[in-house]
Every structure is written in structure tokens, then in C-alpha cells.
Design a protein around this motif. Structure first.
Motif, PDB file in Angstrom:
ATOM      1  N   TYR A  50      43.396  65.517  54.451  1.00 34.57           N
ATOM      2  CA  TYR A  50      42.586  64.937  55.671  1.00 34.57           C
ATOM      3  C   TYR A  50      41.204  64.017  54.924  1.00 34.57           C
ATOM      4  CZ  TYR A  50      44.580  68.499  58.415  1.00 34.57           C
ATOM      5  OH  TYR A  50      45.258  69.361  59.348  1.00 34.57           O
ATOM      6  N   ASN A  51      41.051  62.719  55.452  1.00 32.20           N
ATOM      7  CA  ASN A  51      39.864  62.079  55.192  1.00 32.20           C
ATOM      8  C   ASN A  51      38.974  62.241  56.332  1.00 32.20           C
ATOM      9  OD1 ASN A  51      42.141  60.431  53.414  1.00 32.20           O
ATOM     10  ND2 ASN A  51      40.478  60.352  52.591  1.00 32.20           N
ATOM     11  N   LEU A  52      37.863  62.851  56.407  1.00 33.52           N
ATOM     12  CA  LEU A  52      37.034  62.976  57.595  1.00 33.52           C
ATOM     13  C   LEU A  52      36.161  61.866  57.909  1.00 33.52           C
ATOM     14  CD1 LEU A  52      35.515  66.441  56.399  1.00 33.52           C
ATOM     15  CD2 LEU A  52      37.554  66.053  57.820  1.00 33.52           C
ATOM     16  N   GLY A  53      36.047  61.557  59.262  1.00 29.92           N
ATOM     17  CA  GLY A  53      34.973  60.479  59.879  1.00 29.92           C
ATOM     18  C   GLY A  53      33.966  61.493  60.267  1.00 29.92           C
ATOM     19  N   HIS A  54      32.723  60.913  60.091  1.00 30.83           N
ATOM     20  CA  HIS A  54      31.478  61.650  60.667  1.00 30.83           C
ATOM     21  C   HIS A  54      30.712  60.731  61.554  1.00 30.83           C
ATOM     22  CE1 HIS A  54      31.811  64.554  57.497  1.00 30.83           C
ATOM     23  NE2 HIS A  54      32.219  63.546  56.628  1.00 30.83           N
ATOM     24  N   ASN A  55      31.244  59.455  62.123  1.00 34.77           N
ATOM     25  CA  ASN A  55      30.533  58.757  63.043  1.00 34.77           C
ATOM     26  C   ASN A  55      31.432  57.717  63.617  1.00 34.77           C
ATOM     27  OD1 ASN A  55      30.617  56.357  61.287  1.00 34.77           O
ATOM     28  ND2 ASN A  55      28.870  57.525  60.265  1.00 34.77           N
ATOM     29  N   LEU A  56      31.260  57.045  64.735  1.00 40.23           N
ATOM     30  CA  LEU A  56      31.924  56.281  65.406  1.00 40.23           C
ATOM     31  C   LEU A  56      32.577  55.188  64.496  1.00 40.23           C
ATOM     32  CD1 LEU A  56      33.039  56.308  68.236  1.00 40.23           C
ATOM     33  CD2 LEU A  56      31.213  54.663  68.846  1.00 40.23           C
ATOM     34  N   GLN A  57      31.843  54.353  63.542  1.00 36.35           N
ATOM     35  CA  GLN A  57      32.297  53.442  62.640  1.00 36.35           C
ATOM     36  C   GLN A  57      33.245  54.066  61.855  1.00 36.35           C
ATOM     37  OE1 GLN A  57      31.826  50.214  63.218  1.00 36.35           O
ATOM     38  NE2 GLN A  57      33.340  50.251  61.796  1.00 36.35           N
ATOM     39  N   ASP A  58      32.946  55.187  61.145  1.00 32.43           N
ATOM     40  CA  ASP A  58      34.022  55.790  60.524  1.00 32.43           C
ATOM     41  C   ASP A  58      35.548  56.205  61.334  1.00 32.43           C
ATOM     42  OD1 ASP A  58      32.288  56.492  58.562  1.00 32.43           O
ATOM     43  OD2 ASP A  58      32.277  58.500  58.791  1.00 32.43           O
ATOM     44  N   MET A  59      35.374  56.464  62.391  1.00 34.70           N
ATOM     45  CA  MET A  59      36.678  56.570  63.259  1.00 34.70           C
ATOM     46  C   MET A  59      37.356  55.459  63.300  1.00 34.70           C
ATOM     47  SD  MET A  59      36.879  59.798  63.080  1.00 34.70           S
ATOM     48  CE  MET A  59      38.599  59.932  63.909  1.00 34.70           C
ATOM     49  N   ARG A  60      36.444  54.312  63.801  1.00 36.12           N
ATOM     50  CA  ARG A  60      37.172  53.087  64.063  1.00 36.12           C
ATOM     51  C   ARG A  60      37.969  52.590  62.691  1.00 36.12           C
ATOM     52  NH1 ARG A  60      32.089  50.895  66.610  1.00 36.12           N
ATOM     53  NH2 ARG A  60      32.438  51.329  69.002  1.00 36.12           N
ATOM     54  N   TYR A 100      26.032  65.981  59.247  1.00 30.31           N
ATOM     55  CA  TYR A 100      27.099  65.006  59.117  1.00 30.31           C
ATOM     56  C   TYR A 100      28.240  65.641  60.004  1.00 30.31           C
ATOM     57  CZ  TYR A 100      24.576  62.613  55.731  1.00 30.31           C
ATOM     58  OH  TYR A 100      23.598  61.740  54.905  1.00 30.31           O
ATOM     59  N   PRO A 101      28.205  65.322  61.394  1.00 33.84           N
ATOM     60  CA  PRO A 101      29.177  66.204  62.051  1.00 33.84           C
ATOM     61  C   PRO A 101      30.625  65.745  61.939  1.00 33.84           C
ATOM     62  CG  PRO A 101      28.067  64.758  63.599  1.00 33.84           C
ATOM     63  CD  PRO A 101      27.312  64.530  62.309  1.00 33.84           C
ATOM     64  N   ILE A 102      31.588  66.593  61.936  1.00 28.41           N
ATOM     65  CA  ILE A 102      33.049  66.005  61.646  1.00 28.41           C
ATOM     66  C   ILE A 102      33.562  65.637  63.181  1.00 28.41           C
ATOM     67  CG2 ILE A 102      35.365  66.671  61.164  1.00 28.41           C
ATOM     68  CD1 ILE A 102      33.832  68.714  58.982  1.00 28.41           C
ATOM     69  N   ILE A 103      33.789  64.383  63.389  1.00 23.29           N
ATOM     70  CA  ILE A 103      34.263  63.954  64.470  1.00 23.29           C
ATOM     71  C   ILE A 103      35.827  63.908  64.706  1.00 23.29           C
ATOM     72  CG2 ILE A 103      34.393  61.919  66.133  1.00 23.29           C
ATOM     73  CD1 ILE A 103      31.503  61.564  65.182  1.00 23.29           C
ATOM     74  N   GLY A 104      36.502  63.443  63.393  1.00 25.03           N
ATOM     75  CA  GLY A 104      38.080  63.434  63.372  1.00 25.03           C
ATOM     76  C   GLY A 104      38.225  63.037  62.040  1.00 25.03           C
ATOM     77  N   ALA A 105      39.632  62.809  61.678  1.00 26.54           N
ATOM     78  CA  ALA A 105      40.120  62.516  60.316  1.00 26.54           C
ATOM     79  C   ALA A 105      41.339  61.764  60.332  1.00 26.54           C
ATOM     80  CB  ALA A 105      40.171  63.896  59.637  1.00 26.54           C
ATOM     81  N   SER A 106      41.553  61.222  59.220  1.00 28.41           N
ATOM     82  CA  SER A 106      42.969  60.855  59.134  1.00 28.41           C
ATOM     83  C   SER A 106      43.714  61.958  58.313  1.00 28.41           C
ATOM     84  CB  SER A 106      43.133  59.269  58.343  1.00 28.41           C
ATOM     85  OG  SER A 106      42.837  59.744  57.018  1.00 28.41           O
ATOM     86  N   PHE A 107      44.952  62.080  58.499  1.00 26.03           N
ATOM     87  CA  PHE A 107      45.876  62.942  57.968  1.00 26.03           C
ATOM     88  C   PHE A 107      47.009  62.467  57.338  1.00 26.03           C
ATOM     89  CE2 PHE A 107      48.943  66.773  58.064  1.00 26.03           C
ATOM     90  CZ  PHE A 107      48.404  67.385  56.845  1.00 26.03           C
ATOM     91  N   GLN A 108      47.237  62.529  56.065  1.00 25.42           N
ATOM     92  CA  GLN A 108      48.550  62.178  55.433  1.00 25.42           C
ATOM     93  C   GLN A 108      49.357  63.204  55.101  1.00 25.42           C
ATOM     94  OE1 GLN A 108      48.662  59.597  51.818  1.00 25.42           O
ATOM     95  NE2 GLN A 108      50.653  58.841  52.278  1.00 25.42           N
ATOM     96  N   VAL A 130      44.117  69.559  51.707  1.00 21.09           N
ATOM     97  CA  VAL A 130      43.123  68.882  50.889  1.00 21.09           C
ATOM     98  C   VAL A 130      41.944  68.203  51.867  1.00 21.09           C
ATOM     99  CG1 VAL A 130      42.389  67.249  49.091  1.00 21.09           C
ATOM    100  CG2 VAL A 130      44.704  68.325  48.908  1.00 21.09           C
ATOM    101  N   ILE A 131      40.830  68.528  51.825  1.00 21.90           N
ATOM    102  CA  ILE A 131      39.804  67.846  52.632  1.00 21.90           C
ATOM    103  C   ILE A 131      38.747  67.071  51.911  1.00 21.90           C
ATOM    104  CG2 ILE A 131      37.938  67.974  54.336  1.00 21.90           C
ATOM    105  CD1 ILE A 131      39.702  71.436  53.857  1.00 21.90           C
ATOM    106  N   MET A 132      38.654  65.585  52.278  1.00 20.42           N
ATOM    107  CA  MET A 132      37.875  64.696  51.644  1.00 20.42           C
ATOM    108  C   MET A 132      36.817  64.161  52.520  1.00 20.42           C
ATOM    109  SD  MET A 132      40.802  62.492  49.955  1.00 20.42           S
ATOM    110  CE  MET A 132      39.683  61.436  48.793  1.00 20.42           C
ATOM    111  N   SER A 133      35.745  64.105  52.036  1.00 19.36           N
ATOM    112  CA  SER A 133      34.618  63.223  53.002  1.00 19.36           C
ATOM    113  C   SER A 133      33.966  62.230  52.199  1.00 19.36           C
ATOM    114  CB  SER A 133      33.529  64.177  53.551  1.00 19.36           C
ATOM    115  OG  SER A 133      32.539  63.502  53.980  1.00 19.36           O
ATOM    116  N   ASN A 134      34.152  60.905  52.312  1.00 17.11           N
ATOM    117  CA  ASN A 134      33.690  59.759  51.418  1.00 17.11           C
ATOM    118  C   ASN A 134      32.244  59.894  51.708  1.00 17.11           C
ATOM    119  OD1 ASN A 134      36.060  59.178  50.074  1.00 17.11           O
ATOM    120  ND2 ASN A 134      36.709  58.663  51.892  1.00 17.11           N
ATOM    121  N   ALA A 135      31.837  60.048  52.981  1.00 18.95           N
ATOM    122  CA  ALA A 135      30.635  59.640  53.498  1.00 18.95           C
ATOM    123  C   ALA A 135      29.560  60.804  52.775  1.00 18.95           C
ATOM    124  CB  ALA A 135      30.469  60.155  55.025  1.00 18.95           C
ATOM    125  N   VAL A 136      30.108  62.049  52.426  1.00 15.01           N
ATOM    126  CA  VAL A 136      28.999  62.858  51.931  1.00 15.01           C
ATOM    127  C   VAL A 136      29.457  63.318  50.316  1.00 15.01           C
ATOM    128  CG1 VAL A 136      28.327  63.689  54.124  1.00 15.01           C
ATOM    129  CG2 VAL A 136      30.154  64.995  53.084  1.00 15.01           C
TER     130      VAL A 136
END
Ligand code: FAD
Ligand code: ZN
Lengths: 416, 97
Positions: free
Chosen positions: A119-129, A168-176, A274-280
Motif C-alpha cells: 500500500y502507498n498511502l495518500g494523505h491529501n487530495l493532491q496525493d490521491m490525484r 496526516y489523515p489517511i485518505i486512500g492508497a494505491s495497492f499493488q 506492506v504499508i508505505m507513506s512517503n509523505a510522513v
């Protein structure tokens, strides 16, 4: 050297496992080889393995200043994925992923490749885009992946905190789903054993101290174990690539930074992915032994010290505790650092150099473990043929002159 | 934790500073005549030495001024800090390091 199988296991059990032969020899260096690989990390060992296997070059040696796998290969958090944004990197990392999928069988060595998903987490709208754009690009390249919502993440990982009120709220993610982890030491050892079986000399405690050349053509190296001649030399030394480039007389667009990781005391199974957050800068998975394996961000300053800063630990642990409040009471066991070779566009440099016969494979920075088999595969082609494979052509050193950078920075959430 | 001596404020915690890369890189003159190789060298190529390194730091949570430091990249020991327009210590003879 015997093949590993159920039969060899039974046979050796009869002698209480005291008669296993060494997995690779420890030969004295010869005066001359057809090719030398400098650096006995995963990438160097994989290069030697594929040189022997795919290109029939067997009179070759790997020179390692310490012990094989003792660099970043044995220090990383072992995340494997191929969901990079740009075509050039997506194709290269996906080649690697395909090799991972058959690697244990190919090497006859269990590298414990476990496709538990990333999982690559997104924490804001731009992350999700950005995540949506990357997942679309991945799918067009035939790479698996989908976008998941915070609720779907929570369903898969009940311990995660998806409270929208935190910093840094978790809004969504990509999952591979095909992403995962592998056992880093086993990767180095498996490639070493495979290369050794094909006749490659693996020479440890052998530091290269000078690169010899005549009229712009490479002729050999000086090492702490004497001079060795060769007309083809592949340099795969990660954080030390600027040092080796200086020996050869050219400059690299590389800065070496400390990157650290830490593991907790072993606990019962709690994270099966596996969970990854590049933002934090928080990266987490759980090893088979039960330790939480946590990766941090790089220290801002350059360094060859193989240790990370205390502020780096604090930052990462804070991020992990926000993501997983229940881990606040878990104790950390060990912390260490590696030296990662970062490039301006966060992509590797693989290919020819200003010195004929001298090839570099470096710049993998914080995320080259996943590329180990693919990197060795393309670099073996480059060393054997004197020119790049289609998959690594775009990663030439001269892209910094032509301006054809491959800007993965941020775009693919490139760390690890 | 590094203890860094800002030339204006004195010794402070690492966390007050941000790193700003290799020092003494002069922006080329007559950039319209510069070759692509020279641009690449200026923009991207770095010394990245194992050992003594001259680098820039910003006292971000203090006086907000840039300064230079000489630091060993293996031990991380900072042997000197000096103002941005000053020559490096022990190297007064040369302008560029
Ligand atoms: C803490 C941390 C976490 C990471 N997490 C991930 C992750 O989750 N996923 C991922 O994909 N990547 C990750 N990485 C990055 C990854 O570890 C590296 O990109 C990759 O392992 C590089 O492999 P390598 O074989 O090129 O380098 P290394 O394993 O560093 O091998 C280089 C070798 O060259 C040797 N050498 C250096 N100088 C000389 C000399 N003069 N003579 C002879 N030998 C020399 C060194 O001793 C070393 O063994 C992480 C890195 C770190 C440090
Ligand atoms: Zn100050």
C-alpha cells in the motif's frame, strides 16, 4: 556443490547437518579476469550471476571490500514493488518483478519472496490525484494495481488509524497485490552461490583503491589484495560510486546520504502486508520472525557513516505511532543505517562512462533492493556487450547533459 | 544529534538547521555561451567526498541565515563554520575549494 532439495535435506539430516558444503568458495584473486565486478552487494552479485548464466562469461570476479551483502543490501527494509510512474522506470522495475517471481527456483535458493501486497498511502487530495494518475499509468503498462479508499484499507488492516482528524489523515492508497518483501541476506547469498557454481570468483575483504586506464581504456584495478587486470569492469558500489568515479577521473551527479531503519522486538503477527507513506516517511512491514520492520527517510546531510540521526528516528516513530496507535508500547530492538546514492531525478544511472570498458550501475538511492535481479540482468547485458540493453538505455549518465531526466521524484512515491 | 555552531548565533541543535548542499559552487558567468556539459557540471555534478566536505547550512529556526561548514562525512565532526562570504579555514590562499 550440491543442489538443495528435499533429498539433500534428508541426507544431511542423517549427519546432523554438520556436513553441508560451503555455499561459495573463497578463492585467492587471479592476476587477470575477463571481467571484474566491483561491489558485492545484491546488484553486483546479480550482475555476475547473469554474466555467467546469460552471456557465458565465467572467468570473472566480484570484488567486495567487506563481506557480501554488508552494504545497503543487508540493511534495507526489503520492499519490492514495480508501480513506478514513467514508462522507463515502470519497464525496468517490472522486469525485475518478473525475475523475482521465479527467482527462488532459478537460483535453487529460497529468497523468501512474499507477494503480500504493498500500500502507498495518500494523505491529501493532491496525493490521491497523483496516486490515481500513477495507478492508471501502471495499468496501461500492464502492471497490477488499484486505488483503495480509507475504509477499504481499514478492512484489510484493522489496526490502522483512519481518523480524519489527525495531522496526516489517511485518505486512500494505491495497492499493488504483486508487491511484497524478500529476505535480503538470502538474495545476496543466493546470487553469490549461483554465480560461484558457474565459476565466478567471489573475493571478499578486497577493497578497490585505484582504477587503471590507458588512453581512456580501462585496464584493471589496484586492490588491498594486489593488482588485478581486466578489460571490462562494472562498478556497483552504491553509496561509494562518487569515490570510485573520482578514481576513474570523472564526476557523478550523486550525493550519498545516510538512510536508517529499525526493528522492534518480535511480536505476534499483526501486519500481513506492506504499508508505505512517503509523505510522513514511515514504512512498515512485519518479518517472519515477528519484528516490525520500519524504514525512515534520509538524513538531509551527506554522509558515509552508516548510521542515522536521532531526529530521523523520532520523526519516523512519530509517523508510525500516528498510523498505528497500538504500536506506541512496542519496544525497538535495533537501529542502523546505510549509505544511499541519490540522484537529482531519483532514478538510477546504469551504463557506459567516459572511460571505455568501465561501466557504472548506481544511483538506486533509497529504493534499489526491489530492482536487484532486474538491475543485474540489464547491467550484465551492458557489461558483456559494451552497450546498454533497451531497458537501461534511458538511464545513461549523459541524461544529465542532454536533459532527458526521468523525474520519478515524488511522482511514484519513490522512496524504498 | 549534531551540535552546530552558527557563525552569528553560536552553538545550537541540529534540528534548528537545514542542510543546503555543497558550498563554493559559483554560478557560471556568460550563461548564454555555456555548453550543455558545463551546465550539467554546474547543476548536477557534485564532489560528494568521503572525508572533509565544505557545505552550506541554513539556520532555519534561528537567524535564518546561510553559512558554510567544514564537516567530515564519515565521523560527521564539524571542524569549522564560517560566514558565506568567507574563505574556508586552512585554505586562505584559494578562493574556490
Ligand atoms: C535503511 C534502508 C532501507 C531501504 N529500504 C529499501 C526498500 O524497502 N526497498 C528497496 O527497494 N530498496 C531499499 N533500500 C535501498 C536498497 O538497499 C539499495 O538501493 C540496494 O540494496 C543497493 O544494492 P547494491 O548492491 O547496489 O549496493 P550495496 O548492497 O550497498 O553494495 C555495494 C557494495 O560495494 C562495496 N564497495 C564499496 N566501495 C568498494 C570498493 N572500493 N571496493 C570494493 N567494494 C566496494 C560495499 O562494501 C558494498 O557491499 C534501502 C536502503 C537502506 C539503507
Ligand atoms: Zn543563526
Amino acid at each position: 556443490m550440491s543442489r538443495y532439495s528435499i533429498f539433500s535435506l534428508v541426507r544431511n539430516a542423517l549427519s546432523y547437518h554438520e556436513n553441508w558444503s560451503a555455499a561459495w568458495r573463497s578463492p585467492e584473486p587471479k592476476a587477470q579476469y575477463d571481467a571484474l565486478i566491483i561491489g558485492g552487494g545484491g546488484h553486483g552479485l546479480a550482475t555476475a550471476y547473469y554474466l555467467a548464466k546469460e552471456h557465458g562469461m565465467k572467468n570473472i570476479a566480484v570484488l567486495e571490500k567487506g563481506w557480501i551483502g554488508g552494504g545497503n543490501t543487508g540493511r534495507n527494509t526489503t520492499i519490492v514493488r514495480s508501480n513506478y510512474l514513467w514508462d522507463e522506470s515502470a519497464h525496468l522495475y517490472e522486469k525485475s518483478m518478473k525475475l523475482w517471481e521465479g527467482l527462488s527456483q532459478d537460483l535453487n535458493y529460497n529468497v523468501m519472496f512474499s507477494q503480500r501486497g504493498v500500500y502507498n498511502l495518500g494523505h491529501n487530495l493532491q496525493d490521491m490525484r497523483d496516486i490515481q494518475r500513477r495507478v492508471n499509468a501502471n495499468r496501461l503498462n500492464g502492471i497490477d494495481g488499484h486505488v483503495v479508499s480509507a475504509q477499504e484499507i481499514k478492512q484489510a488492516i484493522p489496526e490502522i488509524n483512519i481518523d480524519q482528524g489527525c495531522r496526516y489523515p489517511i485518505i486512500g492508497a494505491s495497492f499493488q497485490p504483486r508487491g511484497g518483501v524478500a529476505r535480503h541476506d538470502a538474495v545476496a547469498w543466493g546470487f553469490a552461490r549461483g554465480a560461484d557454481r558457474a565459476g565466478v570468483d567471489i573475493i571478499q575483504n578486497c577493497e578497490v583503491t585505484a582504477i587503471r586506464q590507458e588512453n581512456g581504456v580501462v585496464t584493471g584495478v589496484e586492490t588491498t589484495r594486489g593488482a588485478i587486470k581486466a578489460n571490462k569492469i562494472g562498478v556497483v558500489v552504491a553509496g561509494h560510486c562518487s569515490v570510485l568515479a573520482e578514481m576513474a577521473g570523472f564526476r557523478m551527479p550523486i550525493e550519498s546520504h545516510p538512510l536508517q531503519a529499525l526493528v522492534s522486538e518480535p511480536i505476534k503477527p499483526v501486519i500481513n502486508t506492506v504499508i508505505m507513506s512517503n509523505a510522513v516517511h514511515g514504512y512498515i512491514s512485519q518479518s517472519d520472525k515477528g519484528d516490525l520492520v520500519i524504514g525512515a527517510g534520509i538524513d538531509s546531510y551527506t554522509g558515509y557513516g552508516q548510521r542515522g540521526s536521532y531526529s530521523g528516528i523520532e520523526h519516523t516513530v512519530a509517523a508510525i505511532c500516528e498510523m498505528f496507535p497500538m504500536f506506541k508500547r512496542v519496544r525497538m530492538n535495533r537501529q542502523w543505517g546505510g549509505i544511499v546514492d541519490t540522484t537529482p531525478d531519483a532514478c538510477p544511472i546504469i551504463g557506459n562512462t567516459p572511460v571505455k570498458g568501465l561501466y557504472f550501475n548506481c544511483g538506486w538511492g533509497t529504493g534499489g533492493f526491489k530492482a536487484t535481479p532486474g538491475s543485474g540482468w540489464v547491467f550484465a547485458h551492458n557489461v558483456a556487450n559494451g552497450e546498454p540493453h533497451e531497458l537501461n538505455r534511458a538511464f545513461a549518465l549523459d541524461r544529465f547533459v542532454t536533459g532527458f531526466l526521468i523525474d520519478e521524484h515524488g511522482a511514484a512515491g519513490v522512496a524504498h | 544529534m549534531l551540535l552546530i555552531k552558527c557563525p552569528w548565533c553560536g552553538e545550537r541543535d541540529e534540528s534548528e538547521f537545514s542542510y543546503a548542499g555543497e558550498a563554493h559552487i559559483a554560478r557560471p558567468l556568460e550563461t548564454e555561451k555555456l555548453s550543455d556539459e558545463a551546465w550539467a557540471d554546474y547543476l548536477f555534478m557534485r564532489k560528494n567526498p568521503k572525508g572533509a566536505h565544505r557545505e552550506q547550512w541554513l539556520h532555519a529556526a534561528g537567524c535564518r541565515r546561510y553559512f558554510n561548514a567544514e564537516r567530515d562525512t564519515v565521523s560527521y565532526r564539524i571542524s569549522a563554520t564560517y560566514k558565506i562570504d568567507e574563505k574556508p579555514p586552512r585554505d586562505q590562499s584559494r578562493n574556490q575549494s
